[in-house]
Design a protein around this motif. Structure first.
Motif, short mmCIF file in Angstrom:
data_model
loop_
_atom_site.label_atom_id
_atom_site.label_comp_id
_atom_site.label_asym_id
_atom_site.label_seq_id
_atom_site.Cartn_x
_atom_site.Cartn_y
_atom_site.Cartn_z
N GLN A 53 0.87 -1.18 0.00
CA GLN A 53 0.00 0.00 0.00
C GLN A 53 0.90 1.22 0.00
OE1 GLN A 53 -2.10 -1.71 3.53
NE2 GLN A 53 -3.95 -0.93 2.55
N ILE A 54 0.91 1.93 -1.11
CA ILE A 54 1.80 3.08 -1.30
C ILE A 54 0.96 4.35 -1.25
CG2 ILE A 54 3.37 4.20 -2.94
CD1 ILE A 54 2.87 0.59 -3.50
N SER A 55 1.33 5.26 -0.36
CA SER A 55 0.53 6.46 -0.15
C SER A 55 1.38 7.72 -0.19
CB SER A 55 -0.20 6.37 1.19
OG SER A 55 -0.95 7.53 1.44
N ASP A 56 1.13 8.57 -1.18
CA ASP A 56 1.69 9.92 -1.28
C ASP A 56 3.22 9.95 -1.14
OD1 ASP A 56 1.37 12.66 -1.74
OD2 ASP A 56 1.32 13.13 0.40
N LEU A 57 3.88 9.03 -1.85
CA LEU A 57 5.35 8.97 -1.78
C LEU A 57 5.99 10.18 -2.44
CD1 LEU A 57 6.64 5.36 -2.50
CD2 LEU A 57 6.32 6.51 -0.31
N ARG A 58 6.94 10.76 -1.73
CA ARG A 58 7.69 11.89 -2.25
C ARG A 58 9.17 11.68 -1.97
NH1 ARG A 58 4.11 16.31 -3.19
NH2 ARG A 58 1.99 15.70 -2.57
N LYS A 59 9.99 12.03 -2.96
CA LYS A 59 11.43 11.87 -2.81
C LYS A 59 12.14 12.92 -3.65
CE LYS A 59 15.23 9.66 -1.54
NZ LYS A 59 15.63 9.54 -0.10
N HIS A 60 13.11 13.61 -3.03
CA HIS A 60 13.88 14.58 -3.79
C HIS A 60 15.37 14.37 -3.52
CE1 HIS A 60 13.89 16.77 0.10
NE2 HIS A 60 15.04 17.26 -0.33
#
Length: 232
Positions: A7-14
């Motif tokens: 279950q992947i929710s609102d993944l953010r990566k910079h």
């Protein structure tokens, strides 16, 4: 339907800071169910490889969450994280990452060495994986002496040796000719259909993606399309 395996929710990566900051993922959400084959499709720089690294617990998101079997993976630390990664996932990459001067069997059983499995059991399971990939006769051969297709089959055998529930394949046919690539694809989808292994394929190859149950298109860090095979 049962609880999703992911279950992947609102993944953010910079990456980077200030003017050099690059937002690889800008809020990605979706589920993956056990036994599915899912293609994550996108051009170079779209964020698809970053997404795979996060799902495989090789990196951590800046925000958002990944639940594996309902457990927030952010709670996994140290040995528990390594054990989960080693026992749950198998990896097939475009680059083979084989040790050329080691035998095929030695390459295949490397994950078992990392997991602390005894020598006799390592050999038994390694040979079983090679037999499954029709490579038992190459067990003693040096990896550097194999063809490209044979090397990729060794990589798949290595990915299977720990009996993973989820197989990540990152451009698995990228270094192979068309005919050999088709054979490798058939192996991956047979493992998915006949053994129930969840298959997550990262690719820019639309024909490979079309063989999956579901196709998720990512562009500039966002999901821009999602289709199932029946709906396509």
């Amino acid at each position: 339907m049962s609880t999703p395996i992911f279950q992947i929710s609102d993944l953010r990566k910079h990456y980077g800071r200030g003017q050099s900051r690059f937002d690889a993922l800008k809020g990605v959400s979706f589920d993956i169910h056990g036994g599915e084959s899912v293609a994550i499709v996108g051009k170079s720089g779209s964020g698809k490889s970053t997404l795979m690294h996060l799902l495989a617990l090789l990196d951590a998101p800046d925000s958002g969450s990944i639940a594996l079997d309902g457990v927030d993976t952010a709670t996994l630390r140290g040995g528990t994280l390594n054990k989960t990664r080693n026992k749950t996932f198998g990896f097939v990459f475009q680059q083979f990452f084989l040790t050329g001067n080691d035998s095929v069997l030695e390459n295949v059983i490397l994950p078992l060495k990392i997991a602390g499995v005894g020598r006799t059991e390592r050999k038994r399971r390694g040979m079983a994986a090679l037999e499954q990939l029709e490579l038992a006769d190459k067990a003693r051969s040096k990896a550097l002496n194999l063809s490209g297709g044979q090397k990729q089959r060794v990589v798949i055998a290595r990915a299977l040796v720990n009996n993973p529930r989820i197989l990540f394949a990152d451009e698995p046919t990228g270094n192979l000719d068309t005919a050999t690539g088709a054979v490798v694809e058939d192996i991956l989808f047979t493992l998915n259909r006949e053994h129930g292994i969840t298959l997550v394929v990262v690719t820019h190859d639309e024909e490979l993606a079309a063989r999956c149950d579901r196709r998720i298109v990512i562009r500039d860090g966002l999901i821009v399309d999602e289709t199932t095979k029946d709906a396509a």
